[in-house]
Design a protein around this motif. Structure first.
Motif, PDB file in Angstrom:
ATOM      1  N   VAL A 131      38.621 -21.260  25.323  1.00 23.11           N
ATOM      2  CA  VAL A 131      37.890 -21.482  24.069  1.00 23.11           C
ATOM      3  C   VAL A 131      38.070 -20.298  23.126  1.00 23.11           C
ATOM      4  CG1 VAL A 131      36.056 -22.837  25.184  1.00 23.11           C
ATOM      5  CG2 VAL A 131      35.734 -20.387  24.851  1.00 23.11           C
ATOM      6  N   PHE A 132      37.908 -20.563  21.836  1.00 23.55           N
ATOM      7  CA  PHE A 132      37.645 -19.502  20.872  1.00 23.55           C
ATOM      8  C   PHE A 132      36.430 -19.955  20.077  1.00 23.55           C
ATOM      9  CE2 PHE A 132      39.991 -16.088  18.170  1.00 23.55           C
ATOM     10  CZ  PHE A 132      38.794 -15.400  18.005  1.00 23.55           C
ATOM     11  N   PHE A 133      35.276 -19.445  20.463  1.00 25.04           N
ATOM     12  CA  PHE A 133      34.026 -19.767  19.781  1.00 25.04           C
ATOM     13  C   PHE A 133      33.645 -18.563  18.922  1.00 25.04           C
ATOM     14  CE2 PHE A 133      32.264 -23.099  23.001  1.00 25.04           C
ATOM     15  CZ  PHE A 133      33.058 -24.073  22.406  1.00 25.04           C
ATOM     16  N   ALA A 134      33.875 -18.685  17.614  1.00 23.16           N
ATOM     17  CA  ALA A 134      33.579 -17.596  16.681  1.00 23.16           C
ATOM     18  C   ALA A 134      32.435 -18.021  15.772  1.00 23.16           C
ATOM     19  CB  ALA A 134      34.811 -17.257  15.850  1.00 23.16           C
ATOM     20  N   GLY A 135      31.642 -17.065  15.361  1.00 23.70           N
ATOM     21  CA  GLY A 135      30.499 -17.391  14.515  1.00 23.70           C
ATOM     22  C   GLY A 135      30.683 -16.957  13.078  1.00 23.70           C
ATOM     23  N   TYR A 136      31.945 -16.692  12.638  1.00 23.72           N
ATOM     24  CA  TYR A 136      32.094 -16.122  11.293  1.00 23.72           C
ATOM     25  C   TYR A 136      31.647 -17.068  10.191  1.00 23.72           C
ATOM     26  CZ  TYR A 136      36.762 -18.362  10.661  1.00 23.72           C
ATOM     27  OH  TYR A 136      37.813 -19.239  10.536  1.00 23.72           O
ATOM     28  N   ALA A 137      31.561 -18.380  10.485  1.00 22.10           N
ATOM     29  CA  ALA A 137      31.096 -19.332   9.476  1.00 22.10           C
ATOM     30  C   ALA A 137      29.820 -20.035   9.951  1.00 22.10           C
ATOM     31  CB  ALA A 137      32.194 -20.340   9.172  1.00 22.10           C
ATOM     32  N   ALA A 138      29.074 -19.404  10.856  1.00 19.30           N
ATOM     33  CA  ALA A 138      27.852 -20.016  11.375  1.00 19.30           C
ATOM     34  C   ALA A 138      26.756 -20.054  10.315  1.00 19.30           C
ATOM     35  CB  ALA A 138      27.356 -19.243  12.596  1.00 19.30           C
ATOM     36  N   PHE A 150      39.183 -17.493  28.675  1.00 17.74           N
ATOM     37  CA  PHE A 150      39.831 -18.528  29.476  1.00 17.74           C
ATOM     38  C   PHE A 150      39.352 -18.451  30.916  1.00 17.74           C
ATOM     39  CE2 PHE A 150      42.823 -14.891  29.476  1.00 17.74           C
ATOM     40  CZ  PHE A 150      42.889 -14.624  30.831  1.00 17.74           C
ATOM     41  N   GLU A 151      39.442 -19.597  31.576  1.00 17.41           N
ATOM     42  CA  GLU A 151      39.276 -19.670  33.034  1.00 17.41           C
ATOM     43  C   GLU A 151      40.515 -20.378  33.547  1.00 17.41           C
ATOM     44  OE1 GLU A 151      35.714 -21.909  33.711  1.00 17.41           O
ATOM     45  OE2 GLU A 151      34.546 -20.605  32.415  1.00 17.41           O
ATOM     46  N   LEU A 152      41.263 -19.731  34.423  1.00 16.04           N
ATOM     47  CA  LEU A 152      42.452 -20.353  35.023  1.00 16.04           C
ATOM     48  C   LEU A 152      42.120 -20.654  36.472  1.00 16.04           C
ATOM     49  CD1 LEU A 152      45.553 -18.139  34.091  1.00 16.04           C
ATOM     50  CD2 LEU A 152      44.346 -19.814  32.699  1.00 16.04           C
ATOM     51  N   TYR A 153      42.396 -21.858  36.894  1.00 19.22           N
ATOM     52  CA  TYR A 153      42.129 -22.238  38.280  1.00 19.22           C
ATOM     53  C   TYR A 153      43.442 -22.592  38.965  1.00 19.22           C
ATOM     54  CZ  TYR A 153      37.375 -22.318  36.626  1.00 19.22           C
ATOM     55  OH  TYR A 153      36.167 -21.942  36.078  1.00 19.22           O
ATOM     56  N   GLY A 154      43.712 -21.932  40.095  1.00 18.67           N
ATOM     57  CA  GLY A 154      44.928 -22.197  40.848  1.00 18.67           C
ATOM     58  C   GLY A 154      44.602 -22.627  42.269  1.00 18.67           C
ATOM     59  N   THR A 155      45.616 -23.063  42.993  1.00 16.07           N
ATOM     60  CA  THR A 155      45.389 -23.533  44.357  1.00 16.07           C
ATOM     61  C   THR A 155      44.983 -22.399  45.295  1.00 16.07           C
ATOM     62  OG1 THR A 155      47.764 -23.335  44.677  1.00 16.07           O
ATOM     63  CG2 THR A 155      46.917 -25.547  44.212  1.00 16.07           C
ATOM     64  N   ASP A 156      45.285 -21.139  44.927  1.00 16.83           N
ATOM     65  CA  ASP A 156      44.945 -20.001  45.793  1.00 16.83           C
ATOM     66  C   ASP A 156      44.021 -18.990  45.144  1.00 16.83           C
ATOM     67  OD1 ASP A 156      46.550 -20.922  47.873  1.00 16.83           O
ATOM     68  OD2 ASP A 156      48.340 -20.009  46.997  1.00 16.83           O
ATOM     69  N   GLY A 157      43.564 -19.246  43.917  1.00 19.68           N
ATOM     70  CA  GLY A 157      42.699 -18.262  43.276  1.00 19.68           C
ATOM     71  C   GLY A 157      42.399 -18.635  41.841  1.00 19.68           C
ATOM     72  N   SER A 158      41.527 -17.838  41.226  1.00 17.01           N
ATOM     73  CA  SER A 158      41.104 -18.097  39.848  1.00 17.01           C
ATOM     74  C   SER A 158      40.971 -16.782  39.101  1.00 17.01           C
ATOM     75  CB  SER A 158      39.736 -18.789  39.813  1.00 17.01           C
ATOM     76  OG  SER A 158      39.748 -19.929  40.612  1.00 17.01           O
ATOM     77  N   ALA A 159      41.042 -16.876  37.776  1.00 19.26           N
ATOM     78  CA  ALA A 159      40.843 -15.695  36.933  1.00 19.26           C
ATOM     79  C   ALA A 159      40.078 -16.116  35.691  1.00 19.26           C
ATOM     80  CB  ALA A 159      42.195 -15.100  36.530  1.00 19.26           C
ATOM     81  N   ALA A 160      39.147 -15.266  35.252  1.00 20.41           N
ATOM     82  CA  ALA A 160      38.370 -15.572  34.056  1.00 20.41           C
ATOM     83  C   ALA A 160      38.234 -14.317  33.210  1.00 20.41           C
ATOM     84  CB  ALA A 160      36.989 -16.103  34.439  1.00 20.41           C
ATOM     85  N   TRP A 161      38.379 -14.496  31.881  1.00 29.43           N
ATOM     86  CA  TRP A 161      38.324 -13.359  30.944  1.00 29.43           C
ATOM     87  C   TRP A 161      37.740 -13.831  29.634  1.00 29.43           C
ATOM     88  CZ3 TRP A 161      40.955 -12.583  26.199  1.00 29.43           C
ATOM     89  CH2 TRP A 161      40.930 -11.270  25.702  1.00 29.43           C
ATOM     90  N   ASP A 162      37.019 -12.936  28.978  1.00 31.58           N
ATOM     91  CA  ASP A 162      36.405 -13.243  27.688  1.00 31.58           C
ATOM     92  C   ASP A 162      36.546 -12.002  26.810  1.00 31.58           C
ATOM     93  OD1 ASP A 162      34.731 -13.708  25.537  1.00 31.58           O
ATOM     94  OD2 ASP A 162      33.021 -14.330  26.744  1.00 31.58           O
ATOM     95  N   PHE A 163      37.048 -12.176  25.585  1.00 31.58           N
ATOM     96  CA  PHE A 163      37.291 -11.030  24.710  1.00 31.58           C
ATOM     97  C   PHE A 163      36.017 -10.234  24.436  1.00 31.58           C
ATOM     98  CE2 PHE A 163      37.271  -9.320  20.375  1.00 31.58           C
ATOM     99  CZ  PHE A 163      38.199  -8.311  20.557  1.00 31.58           C
ATOM    100  N   GLU A 164      34.851 -10.891  24.406  1.00 25.38           N
ATOM    101  CA  GLU A 164      33.615 -10.140  24.143  1.00 25.38           C
ATOM    102  C   GLU A 164      33.330  -9.133  25.263  1.00 25.38           C
ATOM    103  OE1 GLU A 164      30.370 -12.756  23.206  1.00 25.38           O
ATOM    104  OE2 GLU A 164      31.215 -13.276  21.251  1.00 25.38           O
ATOM    105  N   ARG A 165      33.933  -9.335  26.408  1.00 19.54           N
ATOM    106  CA  ARG A 165      33.879  -8.366  27.505  1.00 19.54           C
ATOM    107  C   ARG A 165      35.318  -8.033  27.886  1.00 19.54           C
ATOM    108  NH1 ARG A 165      28.428  -9.109  29.195  1.00 19.54           N
ATOM    109  NH2 ARG A 165      28.707  -7.713  30.936  1.00 19.54           N
ATOM    110  N   MET A 166      36.038  -7.535  26.861  1.00 27.48           N
ATOM    111  CA  MET A 166      37.494  -7.386  26.978  1.00 27.48           C
ATOM    112  C   MET A 166      37.945  -6.531  28.167  1.00 27.48           C
ATOM    113  SD  MET A 166      39.879  -5.824  24.002  1.00 27.48           S
ATOM    114  CE  MET A 166      40.630  -4.299  24.519  1.00 27.48           C
ATOM    115  N   ASN A 167      37.083  -5.596  28.549  1.00 34.04           N
ATOM    116  CA  ASN A 167      37.478  -4.652  29.601  1.00 34.04           C
ATOM    117  C   ASN A 167      37.062  -5.091  30.996  1.00 34.04           C
ATOM    118  OD1 ASN A 167      38.635  -2.252  27.955  1.00 34.04           O
ATOM    119  ND2 ASN A 167      36.790  -2.897  26.864  1.00 34.04           N
ATOM    120  N   GLU A 168      36.647  -6.355  31.117  1.00 27.66           N
ATOM    121  CA  GLU A 168      36.275  -6.893  32.430  1.00 27.66           C
ATOM    122  C   GLU A 168      37.147  -8.088  32.755  1.00 27.66           C
ATOM    123  OE1 GLU A 168      32.152  -7.935  32.772  1.00 27.66           O
ATOM    124  OE2 GLU A 168      31.504  -6.061  31.856  1.00 27.66           O
TER     125      GLU A 168
END
Ligand code: NAD
Length: 410
Positions: free
Chosen positions: A161-168, A282-300
């Motif tokens: 997703v890209f959920f931005a609030g610049y026009a909220a 993004f959340e990526l789901y694979g047959t052997d593992g998963s990864a999730a990242w969010d720019f608002e917590r860019m360093n995690e």
């Protein structure tokens, strides 16, 4: 040995300033490249922004007309940071002037315009880079490596997703972003283009798409070009119509990879969301593992490697020197990098390609492939039907190009 590179800038808005700061930071962050950008000539139709470019950013010359930048013999590379409506004209003109260029996404208002810029760059043989900055986040680069190594198995499904609030804010300004003539699509081109680039970079190109879109606020107060940013709120301004999508949702099918059938997924974008502010993730789901990242917590980075054992479920990894270019910016783990740092990495990838070094830059061919996905989504939102995405063979998203059909390889 040091190589001076003369820089031209077209448009001194948010991105124009950021490209300039990135060029200025490059020699100290990547000293071994021996590249020394020189800020030579900036153009903008707003006189106060030309003055800012000269007086604050340090460009030697300023003009109201971008042609003066392209005609300047001291300018070797050009940053094109203008609104989308001008990308085609400027990208083609830069290529024809023989200037390497770093252009902001989405590179034009539609896939036809992006394709024209890519064709002009190819014909002229100039190096290009595109402002798909989120690719360069160290956590993202690490996920790309994990996917390529097969550490997550075969990627089966994706949510991004890209959920931005610049026009909220309903009285948020009607900048050029909200008109078809100046921007093309709305959240699709402005925000989903980043998402499409990111998942294509991580997994594979997108082959098919189905989409729906909606407009949340149909009118907004008019903002004169070059007078403020799209974050501005105008209390009593004259209203004009919003012509493009505030929200877009897509179902996508990726091209197959060497690990098997293509993944599927959902990609969404909104510019009017309340809650997330710059929520690209993004959340990526694979047959052997998963990864999730969010720019608002860019360093995690949240990782789950393997299906069994004592550590089932997600583990949070803090950015550290093993991930991407992190060590260039911070001496130890867990010290936050920021958005502007991603542009320094982007400047490095661009100028390394210009100087004949490694080619890890996002090219206008990649932008063309992204634009074809956005165009297919726009068409699907109008028709209600699934759309095949025309392949762009020149796009590599940083991978080895696929062998030509019939060569017997692969
Ligand atoms: N990569 C990213 O994360 C990111 C973020 C924001 C914007 N962008 C992209 O960057 C581009 C610029 O966006 P921005 O937010 O910096 O816009 P902005 O509104 O801040 O600045 C646009 C500038 O263009 C100038 N301009 C208008 N017409 C011109 C002309 N004919 N010649 C020269 N200058 C002219 C305006 O005066 C203004 O200074 C857009 O394509 C946008 O999609 C990318």
């Amino acid at each position: 040995m040091t190589r001076d590179i003369g820089v031209g800038l077209i448009s001194v808005g948010w991105m124009g300033k950021l490209h300039s700061r990135a060029y200025q930071a490059l020699p100290s962050v990547y000293p071994e490249l021996g590249l020394r950008p020189r800020l030579i000539h900036a153009a903008d139709t707003a006189a106060d922004r030309v003055a800012y470019a000269r007086d604050a950013l340090g460009y030697a010359r300023g003009s109201a007309d971008y042609r003066e930048v392209l005609a300047d013999p001291e300018v070797e590379v050009v940053s094109i940071c203008a609104p989308n409506v001008l990308h085609r004209e400027l990208g083609v003109a830069a290529a024809e002037a023989g200037k390497h260029f770093w252009i902001e996404k989405p590179v034009g208002r539609d896939a036809g315009e992006t394709g024209a810029v890519a064709a002009a760059a190819r014909a002229a043989g100039v190096a290009t880079s595109v402002g798909f900055n989120y690719r360069h986040a160290p956590a993202v680069e690490h996920v790309r490596e994990l996917v390529a190594q097969g550490a997550l198995g075969r990627i089966t499904n994706v949510r991004a997703v890209f959920f931005a609030g610049y026009a909220a804010e309903p009285k948020g300004a009607l900048s050029w972003r909200f008109t078809r003539q100046l921007a093309g699509s709305g959240a699709l081109g402005d925000l989903l283009s980043h998402v499409v680039d990111l998942v294509s970079y991580l997994i594979a190109p997108i082959a098919e798409v189905s989409a729906l879109t909606s407009i949340i606020y149909s009118e907004r107060p008019i903002l004169p070009m070059g007078s403020a940013t799209h974050f501005a709120v105008i209390e009593d301004g004259e209203l004009g119509p919003v012509e493009n999508d505030d929200y877009a949702a897509t179902l996508v099918r990726f091209a197959p990879t060497e690990r098997g059938p293509g993944a599927v997924g959902t990609l969404e974008a909104s510019r009017t969301i309340v809650g997330p502010q710059c929520g690209l993730g993004f959340e990526l789901y694979g047959t052997d593992g998963s990864a999730a990242w969010d720019f608002e917590r860019m360093n995690e980075l949240r990782l789950c490697l393997g299906r069994s054992g004592p550590h089932q479920g997600y583990t949070t990894v803090l950015a550290n020197s093993h991930l991407g270019d992190y060590a260039r910016f911070q001496p130890g783990p867990g010290i936050a990098m920021g958005y502007d740092d991603l542009k320094v990495i982007e400047a490095k990838k661009f100028l390394a390609a210009v100087a004949g070094g490694e080619r890890r830059n996002a090219t206008v061919e990649d932008a063309h492939a992204v634009a074809e996905v956005i165009a297919a989504a726009d068409a699907s939102a109008a028709s209600g039907a699934w759309q095949a995405v025309p392949a762009v063979p020149e796009a590599t998203f940083g991978r080895e190009p696929a062998p030509a059909p019939g060569t017997g390889h692969g």
